[in-house]
Design a protein around this motif. Structure first.
Motif, PDB file in Angstrom:
ATOM      1  N   THR A 108       0.818  -1.211   0.000  1.00 40.67           N
ATOM      2  CA  THR A 108       0.000   0.000   0.000  1.00 40.67           C
ATOM      3  C   THR A 108       0.850   1.258   0.000  1.00 40.67           C
ATOM      4  O   THR A 108       0.340   2.363  -0.217  1.00 40.67           O
ATOM      5  N   LYS A 145      -1.359   2.572  -4.678  1.00 40.65           N
ATOM      6  CA  LYS A 145      -2.435   1.641  -4.408  1.00 40.65           C
ATOM      7  C   LYS A 145      -2.008   0.245  -4.851  1.00 40.65           C
ATOM      8  O   LYS A 145      -1.424   0.074  -5.924  1.00 40.65           O
ATOM      9  N   GLU A 196       0.926   7.812  -2.274  1.00 44.03           N
ATOM     10  CA  GLU A 196      -0.446   7.537  -2.708  1.00 44.03           C
ATOM     11  C   GLU A 196      -0.534   6.288  -3.592  1.00 44.03           C
ATOM     12  O   GLU A 196      -1.388   6.170  -4.471  1.00 44.03           O
TER      13      GLU A 196
END
Length: 317
Positions: free
Chosen positions: A267, A282, A280
């Motif tokens: 993550t 994903k 950020e």
């Protein structure tokens, strides 16, 4: 060969892939077709499989085995590292599941002229693709024989250490250089005997030439480089919810697969000392196997070649 071939961890592969009737699947290393047959049977009546393999001889056997499935099965001669390009030529841009069953096939091991096994006398070849050349300009086949007879001692040591994790790499390379000065090393059993003589005498759990044969095969076929490219291609081809299964047979392969899956599932990819996540990032996959799935004792008894197999799987998010 076909009737004796037993696909490794086949039930587990089917469990992860969950083949469905409207699904499209890729067997990136179709071999003799055992896994592909199981996927086609489970995805009846309309599921499709694209089977890819470098080995033309193996594809001939697979074609005979899978002929009954008709147009549901398409076999492609090529490298799974380029599966995205190969499938694009068939107008396929996304698939529901992919299997990579790495390493050498039963047919290759049991065919003496292919030169993969020290259990049979044959030319020291080890090419999975018999049309493979060193480069387009030289037009010289990159075989294990060429590597053993033409490489410097330092190069041989590096190959044996890097790809075989062989503790006696230097002793073996030195003995190889001495032996080839007397006469060229041309056969599998000749090379295996040289390796055996170089290693300190003791009781071995495996044949003393096992790791060196593995190292030569990996080097000749650029297997680790192809694996890295193949994982990238496979993950780009998968539809959301699609599954990628990879079966490895030694620690070098398994380490690459494990790290790739872990990286894709992270993550955060910020540097370790970054106090707050700013990337950020994903995750692109969910890891389905926290630890690798291993064959049961029963499977190993029925198929001794399954003993070192490890299966890892991820689902595309």
């Amino acid at each position: 060969m076909d009737t004796r071939h037993i696909p490794v961890l086949c039930d587990k592969v089917v469990d992860f892939l969950k083949p469905k009737s409207d699904g499209v699947y890729v067997d990136g290393t179709v071999g003799l077709g055992g896994h592909s047959a199981a996927i086609l049977e489970t995805s009846a009546p309309s599921g499709r499989v694209f089977g890819i393999d470098l080995d033309v001889e193996g594809l001939t056997v697979a074609e005979s085995r899978l002929h009954a499935f008709g147009e549901r099965c398409s076999l492609i001669n090529g490298n799974f590292a380029e599966m995205d390009v190969l499938l694009e030529s068939h107008s396929v841009h996304a698939v529901d599941g992919i299997l990579l069953d790495l390493g050498v096939s039963s047919l290759q091991l049991d065919t003496p002229h292919r030169g993969f096994s020290f259990n049979h006398t044959g030319p020291l070849d080890m090419r999975m693709n018999l049309g493979q050349t060193l480069d387009s300009a030289e037009q010289t086949a990159l075989t294990a024989m060429k590597v053993v007879n033409d490489s410097t001692m330092d190069v041989l040591v590096d190959i044996f250490k890097r790809y075989g994790e062989e503790r006696y790499a230097k002793r073996i390379a030195s003995r190889v250089v001495q032996a080839r000065q007397q006469k060229p090393i041309t056969t599998t059993t000749q090379f295996a005997e040289i390796v055996t003589q170089a290693v300190p005498p003791k009781t071995f759990k495996i044949h003393p030439a096992t790791r060196v044969f593995q190292a030569l095969r990996i080097h000749v076929n650029a297997e680790l480089e192809n694996l890295v490219s193949g994982l990238d291609a496979a993950l780009s081809l998968l539809k959301p919810g699609g599954c990628l299964c990879v079966i490895t047979f030694h620690s070098l392969e398994d380490r690459i697969v494990k790290r790739c899956f872990q990286t894709c599932a992270r993550t955060c990819i910020c540097p370790p000392k970054t106090p707050i996540c700013i990337c950020e990032h994903k995750p692109s996959v969910e890891i389905l196997t926290k630890r690798p799935v291993l064959p049961s004792e029963t499977e190993i008894q029925n198929n001794p070649r399954a003993r070192s197999a490890k299966l890892r799987a991820v689902r595309k998010l």
